[in-house]
Motif scaffolding. Structure first.
Motif, PDB file in Angstrom:
ATOM      1  N   THR A 142       0.743  -1.668  -0.057  1.00  0.00           N
ATOM      2  CA  THR A 142      -0.200   0.103   0.404  1.00  0.00           C
ATOM      3  C   THR A 142       0.906   1.209  -0.339  1.00  0.00           C
ATOM      4  OG1 THR A 142      -1.857  -1.168   1.174  1.00  0.00           O
ATOM      5  CG2 THR A 142      -1.962   1.308   1.078  1.00  0.00           C
ATOM      6  N   LEU A 143       1.943   1.405   0.941  1.00  0.00           N
ATOM      7  CA  LEU A 143       2.436   2.631   1.033  1.00  0.00           C
ATOM      8  C   LEU A 143       3.235   2.695  -0.118  1.00  0.00           C
ATOM      9  CD1 LEU A 143       4.216   5.031   2.752  1.00  0.00           C
ATOM     10  CD2 LEU A 143       6.155   3.473   3.143  1.00  0.00           C
ATOM     11  N   ARG A 144       4.065   1.613  -0.999  1.00  0.00           N
ATOM     12  CA  ARG A 144       4.637   1.724  -2.448  1.00  0.00           C
ATOM     13  C   ARG A 144       4.058   1.948  -3.503  1.00  0.00           C
ATOM     14  NH1 ARG A 144       7.931  -3.004  -4.414  1.00  0.00           N
ATOM     15  NH2 ARG A 144       9.419  -1.978  -5.992  1.00  0.00           N
ATOM     16  N   ARG A 145       2.657   1.735  -3.261  1.00  0.00           N
ATOM     17  CA  ARG A 145       1.614   2.306  -4.037  1.00  0.00           C
ATOM     18  C   ARG A 145       1.158   3.595  -4.226  1.00  0.00           C
ATOM     19  NH1 ARG A 145      -3.734   3.925  -4.482  1.00  0.00           N
ATOM     20  NH2 ARG A 145      -3.490   3.375  -2.521  1.00  0.00           N
ATOM     21  N   LEU A 146       1.405   4.169  -2.608  1.00  0.00           N
ATOM     22  CA  LEU A 146       0.982   5.905  -2.542  1.00  0.00           C
ATOM     23  C   LEU A 146       2.487   7.031  -2.878  1.00  0.00           C
ATOM     24  CD1 LEU A 146      -0.858   5.431   1.201  1.00  0.00           C
ATOM     25  CD2 LEU A 146      -2.041   6.139  -1.061  1.00  0.00           C
ATOM     26  N   ILE A 147       3.511   5.763  -2.677  1.00  0.00           N
ATOM     27  CA  ILE A 147       4.539   7.056  -2.799  1.00  0.00           C
ATOM     28  C   ILE A 147       4.616   7.481  -3.981  1.00  0.00           C
ATOM     29  CG2 ILE A 147       7.099   6.644  -3.381  1.00  0.00           C
ATOM     30  CD1 ILE A 147       7.031   5.649  -0.129  1.00  0.00           C
ATOM     31  N   ASP A 195      15.726  -3.944   4.050  1.00  0.00           N
ATOM     32  CA  ASP A 195      15.287  -4.249   3.433  1.00  0.00           C
ATOM     33  C   ASP A 195      13.876  -3.614   2.341  1.00  0.00           C
ATOM     34  OD1 ASP A 195      15.143  -5.718   1.012  1.00  0.00           O
ATOM     35  OD2 ASP A 195      13.429  -6.254   0.750  1.00  0.00           O
ATOM     36  N   GLN A 196      12.912  -3.055   3.116  1.00  0.00           N
ATOM     37  CA  GLN A 196      11.993  -2.775   2.496  1.00  0.00           C
ATOM     38  C   GLN A 196      12.197  -0.922   1.892  1.00  0.00           C
ATOM     39  OE1 GLN A 196       9.104  -3.173   6.206  1.00  0.00           O
ATOM     40  NE2 GLN A 196       7.549  -4.849   4.684  1.00  0.00           N
ATOM     41  N   ALA A 197      13.206  -0.844   3.629  1.00  0.00           N
ATOM     42  CA  ALA A 197      13.442   0.930   3.274  1.00  0.00           C
ATOM     43  C   ALA A 197      14.560   1.307   2.061  1.00  0.00           C
ATOM     44  CB  ALA A 197      14.727   1.407   4.263  1.00  0.00           C
ATOM     45  N   LEU A 198      15.266   0.074   1.684  1.00  0.00           N
ATOM     46  CA  LEU A 198      16.063   0.159   0.212  1.00  0.00           C
ATOM     47  C   LEU A 198      15.009  -0.015  -0.950  1.00  0.00           C
ATOM     48  CD1 LEU A 198      19.605  -1.748   1.159  1.00  0.00           C
ATOM     49  CD2 LEU A 198      18.951   0.706   1.482  1.00  0.00           C
ATOM     50  N   VAL A 199      14.371  -0.653  -0.895  1.00  0.00           N
ATOM     51  CA  VAL A 199      12.858  -1.081  -1.795  1.00  0.00           C
ATOM     52  C   VAL A 199      13.111   0.356  -2.016  1.00  0.00           C
ATOM     53  CG1 VAL A 199      11.189  -1.768  -2.988  1.00  0.00           C
ATOM     54  CG2 VAL A 199      12.956  -3.574  -2.108  1.00  0.00           C
ATOM     55  N   LEU A 200      12.592   0.710  -0.958  1.00  0.00           N
ATOM     56  CA  LEU A 200      11.039   2.193  -1.155  1.00  0.00           C
ATOM     57  C   LEU A 200      11.983   3.361  -1.402  1.00  0.00           C
ATOM     58  CD1 LEU A 200       9.093   2.255   2.087  1.00  0.00           C
ATOM     59  CD2 LEU A 200       8.202   1.564  -0.752  1.00  0.00           C
ATOM     60  N   PHE A 201      13.332   3.238  -1.541  1.00  0.00           N
ATOM     61  CA  PHE A 201      14.333   4.679  -0.854  1.00  0.00           C
ATOM     62  C   PHE A 201      15.340   4.604  -2.083  1.00  0.00           C
ATOM     63  CE2 PHE A 201      11.085   5.399   3.082  1.00  0.00           C
ATOM     64  CZ  PHE A 201      10.162   6.265   2.296  1.00  0.00           C
ATOM     65  N   GLY A 202      16.511   3.842  -2.366  1.00  0.00           N
ATOM     66  CA  GLY A 202      17.191   3.559  -3.335  1.00  0.00           C
ATOM     67  C   GLY A 202      18.375   3.464  -2.419  1.00  0.00           C
ATOM     68  N   PRO A 203      19.650   3.280  -2.256  1.00  0.00           N
ATOM     69  CA  PRO A 203      20.538   3.234  -0.930  1.00  0.00           C
ATOM     70  C   PRO A 203      21.269   3.710  -0.453  1.00  0.00           C
ATOM     71  CG  PRO A 203      21.158   3.843  -3.329  1.00  0.00           C
ATOM     72  CD  PRO A 203      20.099   3.910  -3.461  1.00  0.00           C
ATOM     73  N   ALA A 204      21.869   3.304   0.623  1.00  0.00           N
ATOM     74  CA  ALA A 204      21.761   4.141   1.492  1.00  0.00           C
ATOM     75  C   ALA A 204      23.599   4.565   1.399  1.00  0.00           C
ATOM     76  CB  ALA A 204      21.869   3.497   3.001  1.00  0.00           C
ATOM     77  N   VAL A 205      23.323   5.787   2.724  1.00  0.00           N
ATOM     78  CA  VAL A 205      24.974   6.429   2.087  1.00  0.00           C
ATOM     79  C   VAL A 205      25.550   6.694   3.079  1.00  0.00           C
ATOM     80  CG1 VAL A 205      24.595   7.113   0.020  1.00  0.00           C
ATOM     81  CG2 VAL A 205      23.557   8.813   2.012  1.00  0.00           C
ATOM     82  N   ARG A 206      25.045   6.699   4.708  1.00  0.00           N
ATOM     83  CA  ARG A 206      25.227   6.803   6.023  1.00  0.00           C
ATOM     84  C   ARG A 206      24.374   5.806   7.229  1.00  0.00           C
ATOM     85  NH1 ARG A 206      24.998  11.559   6.546  1.00  0.00           N
ATOM     86  NH2 ARG A 206      26.541  12.157   5.127  1.00  0.00           N
ATOM     87  N   GLY A 309      -7.649  11.977  12.621  1.00  0.00           N
ATOM     88  CA  GLY A 309      -7.516  12.851  11.169  1.00  0.00           C
ATOM     89  C   GLY A 309      -7.380  11.784  10.097  1.00  0.00           C
ATOM     90  N   GLY A 310      -6.678  12.532   9.209  1.00  0.00           N
ATOM     91  CA  GLY A 310      -6.746  12.284   8.161  1.00  0.00           C
ATOM     92  C   GLY A 310      -7.859  11.525   7.135  1.00  0.00           C
ATOM     93  N   THR A 311      -7.324  10.730   6.300  1.00  0.00           N
ATOM     94  CA  THR A 311      -9.137   9.172   5.926  1.00  0.00           C
ATOM     95  C   THR A 311      -8.168   8.357   5.355  1.00  0.00           C
ATOM     96  OG1 THR A 311      -9.528  11.612   4.163  1.00  0.00           O
ATOM     97  CG2 THR A 311     -10.286   9.370   3.265  1.00  0.00           C
ATOM     98  N   PRO A 312      -9.110   7.519   5.928  1.00  0.00           N
ATOM     99  CA  PRO A 312      -8.542   5.681   5.984  1.00  0.00           C
ATOM    100  C   PRO A 312      -8.302   5.418   4.736  1.00  0.00           C
ATOM    101  CG  PRO A 312     -10.258   6.045   7.567  1.00  0.00           C
ATOM    102  CD  PRO A 312     -10.344   7.682   6.398  1.00  0.00           C
ATOM    103  N   VAL A 313      -7.113   4.978   3.924  1.00  0.00           N
ATOM    104  CA  VAL A 313      -6.537   4.242   2.753  1.00  0.00           C
ATOM    105  C   VAL A 313      -6.820   2.958   2.592  1.00  0.00           C
ATOM    106  CG1 VAL A 313      -4.901   3.915   1.374  1.00  0.00           C
ATOM    107  CG2 VAL A 313      -5.139   6.501   2.464  1.00  0.00           C
ATOM    108  N   PRO A 314      -8.000   2.356   2.615  1.00  0.00           N
ATOM    109  CA  PRO A 314      -7.892   0.573   2.067  1.00  0.00           C
ATOM    110  C   PRO A 314      -6.440   0.380   1.675  1.00  0.00           C
ATOM    111  CG  PRO A 314      -9.518   1.792   0.329  1.00  0.00           C
ATOM    112  CD  PRO A 314      -8.699   3.324   1.283  1.00  0.00           C
ATOM    113  N   THR A 315      -5.730  -0.736   2.409  1.00  0.00           N
ATOM    114  CA  THR A 315      -5.058  -1.531   2.153  1.00  0.00           C
ATOM    115  C   THR A 315      -4.524  -2.557   1.472  1.00  0.00           C
ATOM    116  OG1 THR A 315      -4.580  -1.652   4.509  1.00  0.00           O
ATOM    117  CG2 THR A 315      -3.326  -2.631   3.906  1.00  0.00           C
ATOM    118  N   LEU A 316      -4.350  -2.441   0.275  1.00  0.00           N
ATOM    119  CA  LEU A 316      -3.860  -3.715  -0.250  1.00  0.00           C
ATOM    120  C   LEU A 316      -3.935  -5.051   0.188  1.00  0.00           C
ATOM    121  CD1 LEU A 316      -1.474  -1.976  -3.239  1.00  0.00           C
ATOM    122  CD2 LEU A 316      -4.131  -2.575  -2.527  1.00  0.00           C
ATOM    123  N   ALA A 317      -4.398  -5.938  -0.686  1.00  0.00           N
ATOM    124  CA  ALA A 317      -4.328  -7.620  -0.262  1.00  0.00           C
ATOM    125  C   ALA A 317      -2.592  -8.098  -0.405  1.00  0.00           C
ATOM    126  CB  ALA A 317      -4.785  -8.690  -0.459  1.00  0.00           C
TER     127      ALA A 317
END
Length: 371
Positions: A142-147, A195-206, A309-317
């Motif tokens: 779900t987060l990957r789709r939102l991004i 692993d999830q962070a690297l998939v979402l945002f690319g390589p880490a430098v620090r 606060g905010g709007t519910p976002v349907p969670t993908l399966a």
């Protein structure tokens, strides 16, 4: 690697029938069309009986080498779900014999070992993949789709928590302090959140980390924090713990336009532990991998989701079955692995840096020559 003809059943040999083998790999293999659980390798009589009961007709072997050196036909795929210290030697032996391999995370103790396995896979033309099932968690998808859809704007900070409340030690190699066991939460749950962070945002430098041993009698880290600075500019704050009395949000992603906050864990592990299987539902009126509306994350700005606060976002399966479906497709058609060994090496480089950072109290720069 030679492609396997369509429609040909792929015979799978599973090494190890502990938590990973019995709860994750065996059920997912048997649920994947075109894969057949042929052999389970375990020397433990109790686990042998458990495997026979859960998978009638499965062959039992006491030694993994029987999968590629035994008198019978070799299996088409070896899945290594045995203790971490066995991953590299078993994967090396299988790849050398030309047998495709899936290895549970972590692939190895070091990035160098992971790269060496990737080199061996490429030299022999033999398939190698790493089981990073959390890429198919419902909240991550779900987060990957939102991004990707730009709904959060430019991501500035990402928080990820894999926290538990387990004040009593369970024992076993995962809690061992012996370096060869590759135990502790940094390499266990840390393998997932990094692993999830690297998939979402690319390589880490620090990398900066704090790894603590909290529980009496514990020998290795059970409460760890990792801070990553990505080359993209995103900062990731990652928490893994067995000593969290009050659990925080699983994800908190803050962007220039909005934020997304999600509590609770993907339901697939709990369903598998309860003996449910993909295609059988999740024990409720929810289809496999789906969760009820009251657990959906929320997207918004300027307010807390805990005060409405905010709007519910349907969670993908969630979709753990997609991993082995991709493995089967790659073996038949000669395509890429769903998670490659080079990707695992990049994750391990971060975990190694985190260990150094925690030990020495410094930030570790991962850029070549500090560039």
């Amino acid at each position: 690697m030679n492609a396997i003809a369509p429609g040909t059943p792929l015979r799978v040999g599973l090494v190890g029938y502990g938590l990973a083998g019995s709860v994750f790999h065996a059920p997912l293999v048997t649920a994947t069309p075109g894969l057949v659980l042929d052999t389970v390798v375990t020397s433990d009589p109790g686990r042998q009986a458990q495997a026979r009961e859960a998978h009638p007709g499965v062959r039992i072997a006491a030694d993994a080498t029987e999968l590629w050196e035994g008198p019978g036909p070799r299996v088409d795929l070896v899945v290594i779900a045995s203790p971490n210290k066995t991953h590299v030697p078993l994967a090396t032996a299988a790849l050398t014999a030309g047998v495709p391999v899936v290895v549970d995370k972590p692939l190895a103790a070091t990035a160098a070992e992971a790269d060496a396995l990737a080199d061996l896979s490429e030299r022999t033309g033999t398939f190698l993949s790493v089981f990073q099932n959390r890429r198919w968690d419902n909240d991550f998808l779900t987060l990957r789709r939102l991004i990707a859809d730009g709904e959060l704007g430019e991501i500035q900070r990402f928080e990820s928590r894999f926290e538990r409340w387990r004040p009593q030690l369970k024992g076993g190699w995962r809690e061992s302090g012996a370096p060869e066991e590759i135990g502790g939460l940094l390499y266990d749950l840390g393998s997932h959140v990094v692993d999830q962070a690297l998939v979402l945002f690319g390589p880490a430098v620090r990398v900066y980390a704090e790894a603590d041993v909290r529980r009496p009698g514990a020998e290795t880290d059970d409460d760890t924090f990792i801070a990553l600075t990505h080359a993209s500019g995103v900062r990731s704050h990652l928490y893994v713990s067995a000593t969290t009395a009050q659990l925080g949000p699983r994800f908190r992603a803050l962007g220039s336009r909005a934020g997304y906050v999600k509590y609770g864990l993907d339901p697939q592990e709990a369903a598998l532990r309860d003996g449910l299987r993909p295609g059988s539902g999740a024990g409720t009126d929810q289809p496999w991998g789906e969760e009820p509306e009251h657990l959906w994350g929320r997207i918004g700005s300027g307010e807390s989701p805990l005060t409405g606060g905010g709007t519910p976002v349907p969670t993908l399966a969630g979709d753990y079955p997609a991993y082995y479906a991709a493995v089967a497709a790659a073996l038949r058609e000669g395509g890429p692995a769903p998670v490659g060994a080079r990707e695992a090496a990049r994750c391990l480089a971060v975990l190694e840096a985190a260990r150094i950072s925690s030990r020495d109290g410094v930030s570790v720069d991962l850029r070549p020559d500090g560039a």
